[in-house]
Design an enzyme around this catalytic site. Structure first.
Site, PDB file in Angstrom:
ATOM      1  N   ASP A 160      41.765  19.065  24.045  1.00  0.00           N
ATOM      2  CA  ASP A 160      42.568  18.220  24.914  1.00  0.00           C
ATOM      3  C   ASP A 160      41.696  17.870  26.117  1.00  0.00           C
ATOM      4  O   ASP A 160      41.004  18.740  26.654  1.00  0.00           O
ATOM      5  CB  ASP A 160      43.829  18.960  25.361  1.00  0.00           C
ATOM      6  N   LYS A 161      41.717  16.604  26.517  1.00  0.00           N
ATOM      7  CA  LYS A 161      40.791  16.171  27.577  1.00  0.00           C
ATOM      8  C   LYS A 161      41.104  16.822  28.918  1.00  0.00           C
ATOM      9  O   LYS A 161      40.266  17.495  29.522  1.00  0.00           O
ATOM     10  CB  LYS A 161      40.819  14.648  27.734  1.00  0.00           C
ATOM     11  N   THR A 162      42.318  16.588  29.388  1.00  0.00           N
ATOM     12  CA  THR A 162      42.648  16.944  30.759  1.00  0.00           C
ATOM     13  C   THR A 162      42.824  18.442  30.920  1.00  0.00           C
ATOM     14  O   THR A 162      43.600  19.074  30.216  1.00  0.00           O
ATOM     15  CB  THR A 162      43.934  16.225  31.198  1.00  0.00           C
ATOM     16  N   THR A 171      43.870  12.821  23.903  1.00  0.00           N
ATOM     17  CA  THR A 171      44.399  12.641  25.251  1.00  0.00           C
ATOM     18  C   THR A 171      45.508  11.604  25.251  1.00  0.00           C
ATOM     19  O   THR A 171      45.588  10.764  24.353  1.00  0.00           O
ATOM     20  CB  THR A 171      43.273  12.193  26.221  1.00  0.00           C
ATOM     21  N   GLY A 172      46.345  11.693  26.238  1.00  0.00           N
ATOM     22  CA  GLY A 172      47.386  10.686  26.423  1.00  0.00           C
ATOM     23  C   GLY A 172      46.902   9.528  27.268  1.00  0.00           C
ATOM     24  O   GLY A 172      47.629   8.551  27.475  1.00  0.00           O
ATOM     25  N   ASP A 217      45.808  23.107  27.224  1.00  0.00           N
ATOM     26  CA  ASP A 217      46.360  23.858  28.350  1.00  0.00           C
ATOM     27  C   ASP A 217      47.742  23.404  28.775  1.00  0.00           C
ATOM     28  O   ASP A 217      48.362  24.028  29.623  1.00  0.00           O
ATOM     29  CB  ASP A 217      45.423  23.766  29.561  1.00  0.00           C
TER      30      ASP A 217
END
Length: 631
Positions: free
Chosen positions: A312-314, A461-462, A508
Site C-alpha cells: 500500500d502506498k500511503t 493506492t486510492g 497500514d
C-alpha cells in the site's frame, strides 16, 4: 533402569513408586495426546497424536505387566514413559504458545464510530446512539468530529480526513450533495449529514464482513510435521507387525513380544515433536528482537514462497503525511521567506496541510513573523495579517477570489499529482507551495533488494494515476494499481493470486485489513491502524519497508532448520527402529531398550541445538537488505 545401569538393588517397598508415578504421568500428562489420538482415529487421519498415544499406551500397559510379573522384566518402561510424556508436553506447550492469536480486528473497526450522534429533531439537537439512527435522519457533525453513519451532506463544506478508512493522507473536500462514510472526520468545519445507510449497510460494516470472509477462507496448510508423523505412524506400525511375525516364525514368541513393544516405544517421535515448534518459538523470539512480530506461524512459513509483494502506498512506501517538497517564489522574495510568511499565516490552523507548512518552516529553523487576525474559510484557505500585510494561503478558489494566476511550475507539479497551494500578499501572488506525500528514503533500497531476490513489487493506492505513477516510476515498481476503492483492494490481491502468484500484502490502514487477510501473507506496519495489525499474520514494529526483507530472510532460515530437524528426527527412527526390531540379531546385536531411550534423548538434544543456531541471524532491516543485495 538406573538400578540396572548402576548395579544396586531397589528395596521391595519402593518397587511400586515408579508404577504409581507412571500412572499419574500417563493419565494426567498423557491426556492431551490420548484425546488427540482419539480425534485422529475418528477423523481417520493418523498422525503424531495417534503415534504418541499408541507409544505411551503400549509402554504403560507393558510396564504394569512387567511390574506385576505377567511380562518379561525388560518391558518395564516407567522411566522411558515419563521421559516421553515430559518431552512431548514441552513440545506441545511451545507449539500452542506460538500459535496463540491476539487482538480483534472487528472490535477495532467498531471503535471508529463515535459513541454518540447529534440528531436534528425540529429545532432541537438530540444526542443519540449511532445504533438508533435511521435512514433519512439528519445529524450534525462538528469540526473534528466523526461521521456516525454513511450519508450525504445537506449543509456545509469541509475537508474530510478519510485516512482511518482509506489509509490515504490527503484530506478530501466534501460539500453539499457529496457522500461521506461512517468513521471519517470533518477536519475544519461543521456539517449536516442526511443518513443513507446504518448498521450492517454501512461501508465500515462492509469492510468488517470482508475481513471476516477473507480470514475464514484463508487456506490452512497441512503441517509438515503432521505429514512426517503420519508416514512415521504407518512405518512404526508396519515395523512392529513385521517384527512380531518374524520373531514368532523363528520360534521365539517371548522375544517377539519384547521386540515389538520396543519398536513401538522407540518409534515415538521425541525429536519430531520438537522439530518444528522449537524452531518456530526461537524464530518468533528472534524476530521480535529484530522488530518483527509473528502472530501466525503459517504466515512465517509461507513467506519463503512469496513471489509478489503488494505495498500500500500511503504510510508504507511513503510517510503517509503531506510534506512541503518545493517552494516557488515570485518577485523579490526567496523560497525561505515565502515559506516563513505562509507558516506564520497557517500557525493557528489545525488543518493537515497547515501543519505540514509549519513543520517545514521549523525543520529549516526559520523565524516566523507574528500573525494576527487569523480566519479560515473552508475550501478556500486561511487569512491572517503578517507584518501589516494581508496574507492568504489556499488552493484554486483563493486564486479565483483575488483574480491571480498560478505560478509557472504549477502544471509540472500537477502532473506529478502534488497538492498546490498559493501564497498571496495584499491580493498578489508571492509564491507557490508544492505538497506531496514524501517517499520514505528506505523504499528504493527495499524495492531493489526484493528485485534481487526475484520478487515482483506491486503498489496499490486510492490516489489518482498521476500520483501513483510518479511514485512507481521513482521507486522502480513493476506494477501499479491506482484509484482503487477501499473495498476493492482485496479483489486486487485475489486477482494476483489467480495469476498463480504467492502474494504478501503490506499495509497500514483499515481499508487494508481485508486485503491483508486475503493475501497469502499479511504484513502490517506497526505504526498503522489497530485493525490492520489485527488482520495481519506478521507485524513490523517500525515503518521501514526494508523490514519485509527481514521477514523473508527469517522465513527461509526457519524453513531450512525445520527441514534439517525433520530429517534428523525421522532419520533417527529409520535407523533405530530396524535395530530395535532385531535386524542385526543374526550377528548377535540387539538394541537394548535403555540404549534406545538414550539415543532418543540425544536426537532431541541435536534438534534443540540445531534450532538454537537461528539466534545468529541479524534481522535488522539494514543487514537483511544488505544480505539480499549481496546475494
Amino acid at each position: 533402569m538406573f538400578a540396572m545401569i548402576l548395579g544396586y538393588t531397589v528395596p521391595d517397598w519402593a518397587l511400586f513408586i515408579a508404577p504409581v508415578l507412571g500412572t499419574v504421568m500417563y493419565a494426567w500428562g498423557g491426556w492431551p495426546f490420548l484425546t488427540g489420538a482419539v480425534s485422529e482415529l475418528r477423523s481417520r487421519k493418523p498422525g503424531m497424536m495417534l503415534l504418541i498415544g499408541l507409544a505411551i499406551t503400549v509402554a504403560f500397559f507393558a510396564s504394569w505387566g512387567a511390574t506385576l510379573g505377567l511380562l518379561h522384566h525388560e518391558l518395564e518402561f516407567w522411566w522411558e514413559l515419563a521421559l516421553l510424556i515430559v518431552i512431548m508436553l514441552l513440545g506441545h506447550w511451545i507449539e500452542m504458545r506460538s500459535l496463540a492469536q491476539t487482538s480483534s480486528a472487528l472490535d477495532t473497526l467498531a471503535a471508529l464510530l463515535p459513541d454518540e450522534a447529534e440528531r436534528v429533531e425540529g429545532d432541537q439537537i438530540v444526542k443519540v446512539s449511532p445504533a438508533d439512527l435511521q435512514v433519512g435522519d439528519v445529524v450534525v457533525v462538528r469540526p473534528g468530529g466523526s461521521v456516525p453513519a454513511d450519508g450525504k451532506i445537506v449543509d456545509g463544506r469541509a475537508d474530510m480526513d478519510e485516512s482511518m478508512v482509506t489509509g490515504e493522507s490527503r484530506p478530501v473536500a466534501r460539500g453539499t450533495g457529496d457522500p461521506v462514510t461512517a468513521g471519517t472526520v470533518a477536519t475544519d468545519s461543521g456539517l449536516r449529514v442526511e443518513v443513507t445507510a446504518t448498521g450492517d449497510e454501512t461501508t465500515l460494516a462492509g469492510i468488517q464482513r470482508l475481513v471476516t470472509e477473507a480470514q475464514n477462507s484463508s487456506s490452512r496448510a497441512q503441517r509438515i510435521a503432521d505429514k512426517a508423523a503420519a508416514l512415521l505412524f504407518w512405518f512404526a506400525l508396519g515395523a512392529a507387525a513385521i517384527t512380531a511375525v518374524v520373531w514368532t516364525v523363528v520360534g521365539n514368541p517371548d522375544a517377539a513380544v519384547v521386540r515389538t513393544i520396543t519398536v513401538l516405544v522407540i518409534a515415538c517421535p521425541h525429536a519430531l515433536g520438537l522439530a518444528i515448534p522449537l524452531v518456530v518459538s526461537i524464530a518468533t523470539e528472534r524476530a521480535a528482537r529484530g522488530g518483527v512480530l509473528v502472530k501466525d506461524r503459517l504466515a512465517l512459513e509461507s513467506m519463503r514462497t512469496v513471489d509478489t509483494v503488494l505495498f500500500d502506498k500511503t504510510g508504507t512506501l511513503t510517510k503517509g503525511e503531506p510534506t512541503v517538497s518545493a517552494v516557488e517564489p515570485v518577485g523579490d522574495l526567496d523560497a525561505d521567506q515565502v515559506l516563513a510568511i505562509a507558516a506564520a499565516a497557517e500557525a493557528d490552523s489545525e488543518h493537515p496541510l497547515a501543519r505540514a507548512i509549519v513543520r517545514a518552516a521549523k525543520d529549516k529553523n526559520l523565524t516566523l513573523p507574528k500573525a494576527t487576525g487569523f480566519s479560515s474559510s473552508p475550501a478556500v484557505g486561511v487569512t491572517a495579517t503578517v507584518d501589516g500585510a494581508e496574507i492568504r494561503v489556499g488552493g484554486p478558489r483563493l486564486l479565483e477570489d483575488v483574480g491571480a494566476s498560478e505560478v509557472d511550475t504549477a502544471d509540472a507539479w500537477r502532473s506529478e499529482g502534488a497538492i498546490i497551494l498559493h501564497v498571496t500578499r495584499d491580493g498578489k501572488v508571492i509564491g507557490g507551495l508544492k505538497l506531496a506525500d514524501e517517499i520514505r528514503p528506505e523504499s528504493r533500497e527495499a524495492v531493489d533488494a526484493l528485485h534481487k531476490l526475484g520478487v515482483q513489487v506491486v503498489m496499490i493506492t486510492g490516489d489518482a494515476e498521476a500520483v501513483a505513477n510518479a511514485v512507481g516510476a521513482e521507486l522502480g515498481i513493476d506494477r501499479v494499481f491506482a484509484h482503487v476503492r477501499p473495498e476493492d483492494k482485496s479483489s486486487k490481491v485475489a486477482e494476483l493470486q489467480k495469476e498463480g502468484r504467492k502474494v504478501a500484502m503490506v499495509g497500514d490502514g483499515v481499508n487494508d485489513a481485508p486485503a491483508l487477510a486475503q493475501a497469502d501473507v499479511g504484513i502490517a506496519i506497526g505504526a498503522g491502524t489497530d485493525v490492520a495489525i489485527a488482520s495481519a499474520g506478521v507485524i513490523l514494529a517500525s515503518s521501514d519497508p526494508r523490514s519485509v526483507l527481514s521477514v523473508i530472510q527469517l522465513s527461509r532460515a526457519a524453513y531450512r532448520k525445520m527441514k534439517q530437524n525433520l530429517w534428523w528426527a525421522a532419520g533417527y527412527n529409520l535407523i533405530s527402529v530396524p535395530l530395535a526390531a532385531g535386524v542385526l540379531a543374526p550377528i548377535g546385536f540387539v538394541l537394548p531398550m535403555s540404549i534406545g531411550a538414550i539415543l532418543m534423548s540425544l536426537s532431541t538434544v541435536v534438534v534443540a541445538l540445531n534450532a538454537q543456531l537461528l539466534r545468529r541471524i541479524d534481522l535488522s532491516p539494514e543487514a537483511s537488505t544488505r544480505a539480499a543485495l549481496d546475494s
